[in-house]
Design a protein around this motif. Structure first.
Motif, PDB file in Angstrom:
ATOM      1  N   UNK A 107       0.797  -1.226   0.000  1.00  0.00           N
ATOM      2  CA  UNK A 107       0.000   0.000   0.000  1.00  0.00           C
ATOM      3  C   UNK A 107       0.830   1.276   0.000  1.00  0.00           C
ATOM      4  N   UNK A 108       2.143   1.174   0.247  1.00  0.00           N
ATOM      5  CA  UNK A 108       2.991   2.369   0.287  1.00  0.00           C
ATOM      6  C   UNK A 108       3.619   2.618  -1.087  1.00  0.00           C
ATOM      7  N   UNK A 109       4.148   3.812  -1.279  1.00  0.00           N
ATOM      8  CA  UNK A 109       4.814   4.156  -2.526  1.00  0.00           C
ATOM      9  C   UNK A 109       6.279   3.740  -2.487  1.00  0.00           C
ATOM     10  N   UNK A 110       6.737   3.141  -3.568  1.00  0.00           N
ATOM     11  CA  UNK A 110       8.164   2.855  -3.709  1.00  0.00           C
ATOM     12  C   UNK A 110       8.906   4.175  -3.912  1.00  0.00           C
ATOM     13  N   UNK A 111      10.082   4.276  -3.318  1.00  0.00           N
ATOM     14  CA  UNK A 111      10.832   5.535  -3.351  1.00  0.00           C
ATOM     15  C   UNK A 111      11.346   5.837  -4.758  1.00  0.00           C
ATOM     16  N   UNK A 112      11.347   7.120  -5.088  1.00  0.00           N
ATOM     17  CA  UNK A 112      11.979   7.605  -6.318  1.00  0.00           C
ATOM     18  C   UNK A 112      13.124   8.517  -5.899  1.00  0.00           C
ATOM     19  N   UNK A 114      15.287  11.000  -6.832  1.00  0.00           N
ATOM     20  CA  UNK A 114      15.721  12.124  -7.657  1.00  0.00           C
ATOM     21  C   UNK A 114      15.669  13.379  -6.799  1.00  0.00           C
ATOM     22  N   UNK A 115      16.509  14.374  -7.073  1.00  0.00           N
ATOM     23  CA  UNK A 115      16.438  15.621  -6.302  1.00  0.00           C
ATOM     24  C   UNK A 115      15.049  16.262  -6.414  1.00  0.00           C
ATOM     25  N   UNK A 116      14.601  16.860  -5.320  1.00  0.00           N
ATOM     26  CA  UNK A 116      13.336  17.573  -5.314  1.00  0.00           C
ATOM     27  C   UNK A 116      12.132  16.737  -4.962  1.00  0.00           C
ATOM     28  N   UNK A 117      12.362  15.462  -4.652  1.00  0.00           N
ATOM     29  CA  UNK A 117      11.222  14.577  -4.409  1.00  0.00           C
ATOM     30  C   UNK A 117      10.433  14.984  -3.168  1.00  0.00           C
ATOM     31  N   UNK A 118      11.083  15.729  -2.243  1.00  0.00           N
ATOM     32  CA  UNK A 118      10.411  16.124  -1.018  1.00  0.00           C
ATOM     33  C   UNK A 118       9.721  17.472  -1.078  1.00  0.00           C
ATOM     34  N   UNK A 119       9.680  18.115  -2.228  1.00  0.00           N
ATOM     35  CA  UNK A 119       9.049  19.425  -2.358  1.00  0.00           C
ATOM     36  C   UNK A 119       7.531  19.331  -2.169  1.00  0.00           C
ATOM     37  N   UNK A 120       6.921  20.415  -1.689  1.00  0.00           N
ATOM     38  CA  UNK A 120       5.467  20.495  -1.675  1.00  0.00           C
ATOM     39  C   UNK A 120       4.956  20.418  -3.106  1.00  0.00           C
ATOM     40  N   UNK A 121       3.954  19.599  -3.323  1.00  0.00           N
ATOM     41  CA  UNK A 121       3.449  19.396  -4.674  1.00  0.00           C
ATOM     42  C   UNK A 121       4.001  18.144  -5.324  1.00  0.00           C
ATOM     43  N   UNK A 122       4.903  17.433  -4.623  1.00  0.00           N
ATOM     44  CA  UNK A 122       5.402  16.134  -5.077  1.00  0.00           C
ATOM     45  C   UNK A 122       4.688  15.064  -4.256  1.00  0.00           C
ATOM     46  N   UNK A 123       3.911  14.229  -4.922  1.00  0.00           N
ATOM     47  CA  UNK A 123       3.038  13.300  -4.213  1.00  0.00           C
ATOM     48  C   UNK A 123       3.286  11.858  -4.646  1.00  0.00           C
ATOM     49  N   UNK A 124       3.097  10.955  -3.700  1.00  0.00           N
ATOM     50  CA  UNK A 124       3.086   9.543  -4.032  1.00  0.00           C
ATOM     51  C   UNK A 124       1.721   9.158  -4.578  1.00  0.00           C
ATOM     52  N   UNK A 125       1.705   8.371  -5.650  1.00  0.00           N
ATOM     53  CA  UNK A 125       0.438   7.964  -6.247  1.00  0.00           C
ATOM     54  C   UNK A 125      -0.417   7.176  -5.269  1.00  0.00           C
ATOM     55  N   UNK A 126       0.223   6.347  -4.433  1.00  0.00           N
ATOM     56  CA  UNK A 126      -0.550   5.529  -3.493  1.00  0.00           C
ATOM     57  C   UNK A 126      -1.348   6.396  -2.531  1.00  0.00           C
ATOM     58  N   UNK A 127      -0.774   7.512  -2.105  1.00  0.00           N
ATOM     59  CA  UNK A 127      -1.497   8.414  -1.205  1.00  0.00           C
ATOM     60  C   UNK A 127      -2.704   9.029  -1.901  1.00  0.00           C
ATOM     61  N   UNK A 128      -2.528   9.421  -3.153  1.00  0.00           N
ATOM     62  CA  UNK A 128      -3.637  10.012  -3.908  1.00  0.00           C
ATOM     63  C   UNK A 128      -4.738   8.981  -4.144  1.00  0.00           C
TER      64      UNK A 128
END
Length: 454
Positions: A107-112, A114-128
């Motif tokens: 149920x969790x998202x696999x990590x990606x 790349x730089x910037x992955x923690x910015x606001x507006x970067x979302x895991x599909x599983x959460x959506x």
């Protein structure tokens, strides 16, 4: 007189219910019989089908009818709203059952990375997905203020996310989406959805039917760049050996050569674009940088050193699911699975962990469609029954079914039952009836517990 074989199944999604079905169809079910208890951390059963399948896929949700028939059997009990290991541990389960099958899914998202992955507006599909499917343990609102959105990945989850972002709320209203999801999608500002894959059309993991469904919406214009239609020897071999891959490629080819229409929401499918950085300013996503790739002859790709910055307001990462580690069991962190041989849990030395089994995505990773888990379950159950026949299972100290009820009551666990699911089902259908909808899904856990008579 010999007692029935007692089996606990942790996880009441398709994988767990298919395992129960395999047990019920075995010779052991006839004599001396089987007694199966499914433990599910959600108040309702069906796992991925209820909380992982997009609401506009009623065809897939029709699988519930077949799963219902299994749970209707008198040899099967459901204990919902029971969390492993917080409400019941592995030692507890071993005291009540001859064998335990874990089918907890992913149920969790696999990590990606790349730089910037923690910015606001970067979302895991599983959460959506959890949000639009009305999962009780996620926030009730979702930020949908970006007009241009990226979805990273070329699997069915990426298609679901892109389609939900591109459709209007009113298109989705006839489905079972709860009121908070409808309200959120009503405010969605997305008008351009860009789906990115680092390889080519022949390597896309879409199923043909789900891909074609993108084009069925009157509001979504699907656009494919003709320059992205490219194949090497490896790609051609894939198409020749895989009918589904060939059907996907043909669909994409047809879309690439047609004129762009007037539908208001544009959904771009990009290939040979590898994400290398999520761009941001003041802590917020402002774009995506990709590197152009090319085929290397084998169906794989290599970067060619040509980069492009895309103006985007949010990024959804649909690069795969990941299972949660299960306490007291061996764990392969790289694959996010429990090590096994034929469904038998094995430790670091390769020895079978007595009476412990796995099936579904916790066993083989989040690959394949829902129906693929059936063969997985059959293999696991066949080996469990072989171990039973050869006396390799550990006999429980308290095999009586009522011992489990007493344990949960003594520990103050509010659990739901299969009879409770019928009550919850009726309540959700009653919510939808005034609007001419099949159901409206209840979201709050407390509401689900109340309607289930927990």
């Amino acid at each position: 007189m010999p007692r029935p074989l007692r089996v606990a199944i942790v996880g009441a999604g398709p994988a767990g219910i298919y395992a129960a079905d395999a047990l019920l169809k075995s010779d052991t079910a006839t004599a001396p019989g089987v007694s199966i208890d499914l433990f599910e951390r959600m108040p309702a059963p069906f796992g991925l089908i209820r909380y992982g399948v997009a609401p506009d896929h009623p065809r897939i949700k029709g699988i519930v009818a077949a799963l219902h028939q299994v749970l209707d059997k008198p040899q099967v009990r459901l204990f919902g709203n029971v969390d492993y290991p917080n409400d019941i541990s592995l030692d507890d389960l071993r005291s009540f059952y001859d064998a335990v099958i874990f089918s907890t899914g992913a149920t969790a998202d696999r990590a990606l990375t790349v730089p910037g992955v923690g910015l606001d507006g970067s979302y895991g599909a599983a959460d959506f997905v959890s949000w639009y499917d009305g999962h009780p343990d996620v926030p009730r609102t979702w930020p949908l203020d970006a007009e241009k959105v990226a979805v990273l990945g070329v699997g069915n989850v990426a298609l679901d996310v892109a389609r939900i972002l591109a459709k209007t709320a009113d298109e989705l209203l006839p489905t079972e989406i709860p009121a908070n999801v409808y309200d959120g999608l009503k405010a969605n500002r997305a008008r351009e959805i860009h789906v990115f894959g680092r390889r080519g059309p022949a390597q896309a993991k879409f199923s043909p039917m789900e891909l074609r469904e993108l084009d069925h919406s009157p509001t979504i214009e699907v656009i494919v760049n003709p320059e992205d239609i490219d194949y090497d020897e490896g790609s051609i071999a894939t198409r020749r050996g895989n009918k589904q891959a060939d059907m996907v490629a043909k669909t994409l080819e047809n879309w690439a050569i047609r004129d762009v229409g007037e539908r208001p929401h544009k959904l771009f499918l990009h290939f040979f674009e590898s994400p290398v950085e999520i761009l941001g300013e003041d802590g917020r996503v402002t774009g995506l940088r990709t590197e152009r790739t090319e085929l290397d002859g084998t169906g794989n790709v290599r970067g060619i050193g040509v980069f492009k910055d895309w103006d985007l307001g949010s990024v959804y990462r649909a690069v795969g699911y990941l299972s949660d580690e299960l306490p007291k069991l061996p764990w392969d962190a790289a694959s996010g699975t429990v090590p096994d041989e034929g469904g038998r849990v094995i430790d670091g030395s390769g020895a079978h962990v007595t009476s412990s089994y796995v099936t579904g995505w916790i066993r083989r990773g989040p690959v394949g469609l829902i129906g693929h888990t059936k063969g997985d379950a059959n293999e696991t159950v066949a080996n469990l029954l072989a171990d039973h026949a050869e006396g390799r299972l550990q006999a429980p100290a308290a095999p009586a079914p009522e011992a489990v009820d007493s344990f949960l009551a003594e520990h103050g666990v509010r659990f739901t039952t299969w009879e409770g699911w019928y009550k919850l089902d009726a309540a959700e259908r009653a919510l939808g009836e005034p609007q001419g909808r099949e159901r409206v899904k209840l979201v709050e856990r407390e509401d689900m517990l109340r309607e289930s008579g927990a």
